[in-house]
Enzyme design. Structure first.
Site, PDB file in Angstrom:
ATOM      1  N   ASP A  26     -10.866  16.030   4.047  1.00  0.00           N
ATOM      2  CA  ASP A  26     -11.047  14.693   4.610  1.00  0.00           C
ATOM      3  C   ASP A  26     -12.479  14.199   4.374  1.00  0.00           C
ATOM      4  OD1 ASP A  26     -10.279  12.441   5.946  1.00  0.00           O
ATOM      5  OD2 ASP A  26     -10.517  13.271   7.942  1.00  0.00           O
ATOM      6  N   ASP A  47      -0.086  17.287   9.163  1.00  0.00           N
ATOM      7  CA  ASP A  47       0.473  17.541   7.834  1.00  0.00           C
ATOM      8  C   ASP A  47       1.114  18.929   7.685  1.00  0.00           C
ATOM      9  OD1 ASP A  47      -0.759  15.067   7.508  1.00  0.00           O
ATOM     10  OD2 ASP A  47      -2.502  15.901   6.471  1.00  0.00           O
ATOM     11  N   TRP A 103       0.826  -1.221   0.000  1.00  0.00           N
ATOM     12  CA  TRP A 103       0.000   0.000   0.000  1.00  0.00           C
ATOM     13  C   TRP A 103       0.853   1.262   0.000  1.00  0.00           C
ATOM     14  CZ3 TRP A 103      -4.937   1.937  -0.060  1.00  0.00           C
ATOM     15  CH2 TRP A 103      -5.112   3.225   0.455  1.00  0.00           C
ATOM     16  N   ASP A 154      -0.168   9.178   0.517  1.00  0.00           N
ATOM     17  CA  ASP A 154       0.251  10.547   0.202  1.00  0.00           C
ATOM     18  C   ASP A 154       1.710  10.700  -0.237  1.00  0.00           C
ATOM     19  OD1 ASP A 154      -2.043  10.538   1.721  1.00  0.00           O
ATOM     20  OD2 ASP A 154      -1.294  11.903   3.251  1.00  0.00           O
ATOM     21  N   GLN A 174       3.815   7.902   1.867  1.00  0.00           N
ATOM     22  CA  GLN A 174       3.179   7.115   2.918  1.00  0.00           C
ATOM     23  C   GLN A 174       3.103   5.672   2.431  1.00  0.00           C
ATOM     24  OE1 GLN A 174       1.177   8.840   6.027  1.00  0.00           O
ATOM     25  NE2 GLN A 174       3.260   9.500   5.579  1.00  0.00           N
TER      26      GLN A 174
END
Ligand code: DQQ
Length: 535
Positions: free
Chosen positions: A233, A146, A19, A22, A38
Site C-alpha cells: 500500500d 483481501d 473506473w 483490482d 473492482q
C-alpha cells in the site's frame, strides 16, 4: 474527443466506461474463464466499489455480465472490496471478499452462486452469517483485507490468509476452516516482513521447479517452490518472494532473506498492482492478472470517462535457469489477435541510428525482437565503459558504449512523441562483470504536460550462456507492456500520445550506444481489436 478515444486500449480487458481497479476472483468454471474486478459504476474515479463480472472462452474475447456483488449490507455498504474464489470440495466456487462496513471497518464475507448449474454464475448470494471474520485483536479495523484463495492442507483443513499490518510490519494472517465458512485465526502468521507496511491482495501459490505448467494450490510435490506476493500500500508495487512452505508449522520461508516479500523482486517495474493469480485446470497453467492504473491526472480520467485497464493475463512459472525469479509471458491466446506481420533479419544499427520498422504502423502491435549481446561483437571496448547507469540518468537519450539501444514505440514520423523501451549494457570493473539494465522511458511519450514522465527500470539477469537479449512488447493505444529476456523482467507503462496514435503511430529501432549493435530478428504484428460485448 477523438484524441482521447484513440488512447483507449482495444485488446486489453476493460469495461465499457468508468473506473476499474483490482482483479478479483479469477476462476475457470464449466468451460468459462470468469473474471471479476473492482468497479465504480458511477464514474471514472475510485469509489462506490462493486464487483464487475465478465466471462470468456480464451481470456481475450469477453462477454460482460451484470454486476456480481453490490454494497447492500451493513458490513459492505462502503464497498465490496477485493477477494478471491475457492472451488470447494463439492466443486462449487465460493467468493471470499472484504466488505467496508458502515463504520469503515474491514470485514471478511462469503457469497455463493445462486445456481451452480449456470456456467455463467450470473447471480451471487451473500451468506446470512456474514461477516464471517472481524479484525483480530492487535490489528486496526482498517488494516484487515483481501482474503486469498484457500488451500487444502495435508491434514484436510482449508487454510487462507488475509493481509494486515502491525506498526510498520506487513503480514499475512492465517486462518483455518473445515467448510470455507467458519474460520479460526491461527497463532502463527504465514509470513511477516518488517518495514513493508500494509500488505494488500496477498497471493500464495506453488510453482514446479521444472517445467512451465502450473499447480493447484493444494498439490504438494517435493520439487516445488512457493510464491508469496504482497501489494505494498505504501509504494503501490507488487513484490514477490520465492521460498518454501513448512507444511507442519504453516509458515513461508524465503530462499533469500535479502529478497523477501516486499523488499526484493517485483512482478513488474512499471505500473502493475493488486495482482491475483489462479490455476487454470483447462491448460494446467498458472495465470496472473494485474491492474494497470492510469498515469495521467484525475481530471483527465474524468474527461475521458474511463480509467484503468487490466494487463494481458500472464502465464507464470519458475525460471529454472536462474533459479531465482519467475518467468512471465503473455498468455498464448493473445497470438490469435495477430494480423499483418513485418519481419527484418540482421539489422546493423550504427551508433546513433534510428531506423523505422517500415510497415509496422498503428497503435496496436505485438513485437518480438532479439539482439546480439553487445560484448560478443565489441569485447575490445570494455575499458571505455562506465560502471554505473540508472535508467533515469538521461533515459534513452544518454550515450554510453553499449547502450541504450532498443525500440521506440508509439512514435510519430518526426519523433516528437516516442516511448523508448531499451537495454543498457555495461561492464563493471569493480564487480568484474557485465550487467544489463532494462528500461522504459516515458519522458518523451506525450506532448501533454500533465502526465507521469518516470523512466522505469531494473537489472535483468543475462546468463553467461546467453549471447542475446530478447524483448517482447505489447502496444495497445495507451499501454506498453515489455517483457525482457524471455519474461525475467517486465515493465508496464501507460502513455498518452497526442500525435503518435492510430495510423500516425510508428515503430523504430534505435541505437544510442557509441558502438554498433546487431538486431538478429524483429517481428511485429498488427493486432486486432476486441469488441466490447455484453449480454
Ligand atoms: N483495493 C481494494 C482493497 C485493496 C485495494 C479496494 C488494493 O480491497 O486492498 O478497492 O488496490
Amino acid at each position: 474527443d477523438a484524441a482521447s478515444w484513440s488512447l483507449r486500449t482495444s485488446y486489453h480487458f476493460r469495461p465499457e466506461k468508468n473506473w476499474m481497479n483490482d482483479p478479483n476472483g479469477p476462476v475457470f468454471y464449466k468451460g468459462f474463464y470468469h473474471f471479476f474486478y473492482q468497479y465504480n459504476p458511477y464514474g471514472a474515479a475510485w469509489g462506490d466499489i462493486v464487483w464487475g463480472h465478465a466471462v470468456s472462452r480464451d481470456m481475450i474475447q469477453w462477454v460482460h455480465l451484470d454486476i456480481a456483488l453490490v454494497p447492500d449490507k451493513w458490513y459492505d455498504v462502503q464497498g465490496v472490496w477485493s477477494g478471491s474464489i475457492t472451488v470447494g470440495d463439492d466443486g462449487i466456487p465460493i467468493i471470499l471478499y472484504t466488505g467496508s462496513s458502515y463504520s469503515a471497518e474491514q470485514t471478511q464475507n462469503i457469497a455463493y452462486p445462486e445456481d451452480p448449474s449456470d456456467p455463467l454464475l450470473r447471480k451471487w448470494v451473500k451468506d446470512h452469517e456474514n461477516p464471517v471474520l472481524r479484525h483480530p485483536r492487535g490489528i486496526d479495523f482498517k488494516d484487515f483485507r483481501d482474503p486469498t484463495t484457500a488451500w487444502k492442507d495435508a491434514d484436510g483443513y482449508w487454510l487462507m490468509t488475509v493481509g494486515a499490518k502491525m506498526e510498520k510490519t506487513g503480514l499475512a494472517l492465517l486462518y483455518k476452516s473445515v467448510d470455507l465458512k467458519h474460520w479460526e485465526l491461527q497463532n502463527n502468521v504465514l509470513h511477516a516482513v518488517l518495514g513493508t507496511g500494509m500488505w494488500e491482495c496477498v497471493d500464495f501459490y506453488p510453482v514446479p521447479v521444472q517445467g512451465h505448467h502450473g499447480l493447484d494450490t493444494y498439490i504438494a510435490a517435493p520439487t516445488m517452490k512457493y510464491v508469496l506476493k504482497a501489494s505494498l500500500d505504501d509504494d503501490k508495487h507488487d513484490y514477490y518472494a520465492l521460498g518454501s512452505y513448512d507444511t507442519v508449522k504453516k509458515t513461508f520461508h524465503p530462499d533469500d532473506t535479502a529478497r523477501d516479500t516486499g523488499i526484493g523482486l517485483r512482478y513488474d517495474y512499471g505500473k502493475f498492482y493488486a495482482s491475483k493469480s489462479f490455476f487454470d485446470p483447462e491448460k494446467q497453467r498458472r495465470i496472473l492478472w494485474g491492474w494497470v492504473n492510469e498515469s495521467d491526472s484525475l481530471v483527465a480520467d474524468i474527461a475521458k470517462g474511463w480509467a484503468s485497464v487490466q494487463a494481458i493475463p500472464r502465464s507464470v512459472w519458475f525460471d529454472s535457469k536462474t533459479m531465482s525469479n519467475l518467468i512471465q509471458e503473455p498468455i498464448e491466446e493473445v497470438k490469435t489477435l495477430r494480423g499483418t506481420r513485418v519481419t527484418q533479419r540482421d539489422v546493423k544499427l550504427a551508433p546513433g541510428d534510428v531506423v523505422e520498422v517500415t510497415g509496422a504502423v498503428g497503435g496496436q502491435l505485438d513485437i518480438e525482437l532479439v539482439f546480439d549481446y553487445p560484448y560478443m561483437t565489441n569485447p575490445a571496448q570494455y575499458a571505455q565503459n562506465r560502471d554505473h547507469y540508472d535508467c533515469n540518468q538521461g533515459g534513452a537519450a544518454y550515450r554510453g558504449v553499449f547502450g541504450p539501444f532498443g525500440l521506440l514505440v508509439l512514435a510519430d514520423e518526426y519523433l516528437q512523441e516516442q516511448t523508448a523501451v531499451f537495454f543498457y549494457v555495461s561492464y563493471s570493473r569493480y564487480h568484474n562483470k557485465w550487467t544489463t539494465k532494462f528500461c522504459s522511458d516515458q519522458t518523451r511519450s506525450s506532448l501533454w504536460p500533465d502526465v507521469d514522465t518516470t523512466v522505469y527500470g531494473s537489472f535483468v539477469e543475462v546468463l553467461p550462456s546467453e549471447d542475446f537479449l530478447s524483448l517482447r512488447v505489447l502496444v495497445d493505444g495507451s499501454i506498453v507492456e515489455s517483457f525482457a529476456q524471455g519474461g525475467r523482467v517486465v515493465i508496464t507503462s501507460r502513455v498518452y500520445p497526442t500525435i503518435a496514435a492510430d495510423q500516425n503511430a510508428r515503430l523504430y529501432l534505435f541505437n544510442n550506444a557509441t558502438t554498433a549493435i546487431n538486431v538478429r530478428n524483429i517481428d511485429a504484428w498488427q493486432m486486432s481489436s476486441v469488441p466490447l460485448r455484453t449480454i
